[in-house]
Design a protein around this motif. Structure first.
Motif, mmCIF file in Angstrom:
data_model
loop_
_atom_site.group_PDB
_atom_site.id
_atom_site.type_symbol
_atom_site.label_atom_id
_atom_site.label_comp_id
_atom_site.label_asym_id
_atom_site.label_seq_id
_atom_site.Cartn_x
_atom_site.Cartn_y
_atom_site.Cartn_z
ATOM 1 N N ALA A 181 0.829 -1.148 -0.138
ATOM 2 C CA ALA A 181 -0.152 0.029 -0.060
ATOM 3 C C ALA A 181 0.952 1.069 -0.013
ATOM 4 O O ALA A 181 1.940 1.195 0.664
ATOM 5 N N ALA A 182 0.695 2.220 -1.085
ATOM 6 C CA ALA A 182 1.509 3.391 -1.096
ATOM 7 C C ALA A 182 0.840 4.532 -1.002
ATOM 8 O O ALA A 182 -0.518 4.615 -1.644
ATOM 9 N N GLY A 183 1.136 5.784 -0.444
ATOM 10 C CA GLY A 183 0.385 6.934 -0.763
ATOM 11 C C GLY A 183 1.461 8.249 -0.563
ATOM 12 O O GLY A 183 2.749 7.835 -0.249
ATOM 13 N N SER A 188 -3.482 12.250 -4.828
ATOM 14 C CA SER A 188 -4.955 11.895 -3.917
ATOM 15 C C SER A 188 -4.928 10.346 -4.017
ATOM 16 O O SER A 188 -4.665 9.788 -5.052
ATOM 17 N N GLY A 189 -5.503 9.619 -2.845
ATOM 18 C CA GLY A 189 -5.726 8.231 -2.943
ATOM 19 C C GLY A 189 -4.581 7.362 -2.453
ATOM 20 O O GLY A 189 -3.457 7.632 -2.363
ATOM 21 N N LEU A 190 -5.047 6.304 -1.660
ATOM 22 C CA LEU A 190 -4.304 5.359 -1.073
ATOM 23 C C LEU A 190 -4.194 4.023 -2.351
ATOM 24 O O LEU A 190 -5.188 3.560 -2.771
ATOM 25 N N SER A 214 -8.313 13.602 -1.447
ATOM 26 C CA SER A 214 -7.692 13.130 -0.029
ATOM 27 C C SER A 214 -6.315 12.422 -0.281
ATOM 28 O O SER A 214 -6.117 11.592 -0.927
ATOM 29 N N THR A 215 -5.364 13.132 0.343
ATOM 30 C CA THR A 215 -3.948 12.616 0.424
ATOM 31 C C THR A 215 -3.813 11.860 1.748
ATOM 32 O O THR A 215 -4.645 11.757 2.460
ATOM 33 N N CYS A 233 -7.314 17.395 0.174
ATOM 34 C CA CYS A 233 -6.573 18.407 -0.353
ATOM 35 C C CYS A 233 -6.390 19.719 -0.070
ATOM 36 O O CYS A 233 -5.427 20.572 -0.031
ATOM 37 N N ARG A 234 -7.736 20.150 0.387
ATOM 38 C CA ARG A 234 -7.591 21.728 0.783
ATOM 39 C C ARG A 234 -7.186 21.961 2.343
ATOM 40 O O ARG A 234 -7.050 23.047 2.661
#
Length: 464
Positions: A181-183, A188-190, A214-215, A233-234
């Protein structure tokens, strides 16, 4: 299943039908059916036990003798050090017993922290330095560097590299030797990645109130669940999502914060997630650097109820990094201002009201004397991780090893004594600043600033 030759030789009936004779490369080996069945029903060796006549296998007898010893005792003989590891691995794959060889050579319980020393370096392709590393229990390793992920098998003899969609990877979790799993904090996103096939299996996203991307700030896992810390992200909301590890379906959302105004506590997303199996709790920590200094919080979440079991609010010498040890029932941190290691007993935390009006402090410095904080952030960038009954803390280019010393009467929870130990029989400390620490099998993995490689630290082990 690999092919092999079995020749039927006419011999007198064996006095004991349980005894099996095997001709490997012209050398006769005698063993029992029970020994051969230790290899497992999918292995070629198991098939040899079921064959009703004498057996001939056209392979190297010396290699087979090592694997037969492994089946008999669960360990390899000392003469294994005279053989090439890569040849032995290939032979174990032919016979279908690589998992047994893995357990023998990379058993996590065989890590000897006090004799650890740098044994080798794993080079990486390209010019990017490692940003994150993740290992499996038996020592497979995944390394993110730039937009790439390089994977090494448990023996560190096989390497593969894939190119991802990320410009840089900030969070990496090894789900298996082939799945990660990487982020990233700017993408944005997993992503759940199949490293063997070099493709994205699935992308997990968090639906926040503003419907913005979403990060990923952190990833963690237990045997059943995958945990991900998301931030919009905001940067006006954050949350932790719990997924079923097998289906990757969301189970529960916890720690959701919609940020309004200058609510600093809510603005801090979790940047480290660790499962505390002994307590059934998820540790989530995060910090923020502002004009008034570094502040942060450490929360222990009950994922069944979605509530906080207990919390530490960090305002004085906030953590540069934090870790938790199930074995010792201890929470550790390295102070961002002092650069010193502190411990807090998990069995006491539920009784401590750690807020601004409470003078009680659960943290105990492991040093005999605390340094005077002079305004400098001595601990900035320090890493701390626990493994077994030891704690490893990087200080610049050095790595400290701490272990608990039995002291005081039974039941005494506060004032636990820890001692700094020297690692390795050969001095191999120092160097460029340590950026990551990870443990897998009987090894410790270390990355350093501006170094396009991963250091492998290994203790004294029997055989190879």
């Amino acid at each position: 299943m690999p092919s092999f030759d079995i020749c039927c030789l006419q011999t007198e009936p064996e006095l004991n039908s349980n005894v099996v004779s095997i001709n490997v490369g012209g050398r006769i080996f005698q063993t029992t059916k029970q020994t051969l069945t230790q290899a497992g029903p999918k292995s070629l060796i198991y098939r040899l036990a079921e064959t009703g006549s004498d057996r001939f296998v056209d392979r190297d007898p010396d290699q087979f003798s090592l694997l037969l010893s492994l089946l008999r005792s669960g360990t390899l003989p000392s003469k294994v050090k005279d053989f090439d590891l890569r040849d032995l691995i290939e032979e174990s794959r032919f016979y279908g017993v690589e998992s047994l060889l893995t357990s023998s050579l990379s058993d996590p319980s065989h890590l000897d922290a006090f004799s650890l020393r740098k044994s080798s370096e794993l080079p990486l392709n390209g010019r990017d330095t490692p940003s994150a590393i993740a290992s499996t229990p038996f020592g497979s390793l995944h390394v993110s560097h730039g937009s790439k992920i390089t994977s090494f098998d448990w023996s560190l003899t096989r390497k593969s590299t894939i190119l991802t969609q990320f410009t840089a990877i900030d969070s990496l979790l090894a789900i298996s030797p082939d799945i990660a799993a990487a982020g990233a904090t700017d993408f944005s996103g997993l992503q759940i990645l199949d490293l063997q096939k070099g493709r994205v299996k699935q992308v997990l996203n968090w639906e926040n109130a503003t419907r913005s991307g979403s990060t990923v700030q952190a990833i963690g896992s237990s045997g059943k669940f995958l945990f991900t810390s998301f931030e919009s992200c905001r940067r006006n909301s954050n949350s932790i999502l719990v997924y079923d590890m097998n289906t990757l379906n969301p189970v529960i959302e916890i720690a959701r914060n919609e940020i309004f105004g200058a609510d600093l506590d809510s603005a801090i997303p979790a940047t480290k997630l660790r499962w505390v199996s002994g307590y059934g709790l998820l540790m989530a920590s995060g910090s923020h650097s502002g004009l008034s200094g570094v502040t942060g919080n450490i929360k222990f979440w009950d994922i069944r109820s979605g509530n906080v079991a207990f919390e530490l609010k960090e305002k004085v010498d906030c953590f540069a990094d934090v870790c938790v040890s199930d074995n010792m029932n201890v929470l550790f941190k390295v102070g961002v201002s002092s650069g010193e290691v502190f411990n807090a007993d998990l069995r006491c935390l539920g009784t401590v009201n750690n807020d601004a009006n409470d003078n009680s402090n659960p943290w105990m410095c492991v040093e005999n004397r605390r340094k005077v904080v002079n305004g400098k952030k001595e601990g900035l960038g320090c890493k701390i991780e626990s493994h077994g009954n030891q704690v490893f803390c990087s200080k610049g280019g050095d790595i400290e090893l701490w272990s608990e010393v039995a002291a005081g009467s039974e039941g005494r929870l506060k004032g636990r004594v820890f001692r700094k130990n020297v690692m390795g029989r050969v001095k191999a400390m120092g160097g460029l600043k340590v950026t990551n620490l990870a443990f897998g099998g009987n090894k410790m993995f270390v990355t350093r600033k501006d170094q396009q490689a991963v250091e492998v630290w290994q203790g004294s082990t029997r055989g190879l």
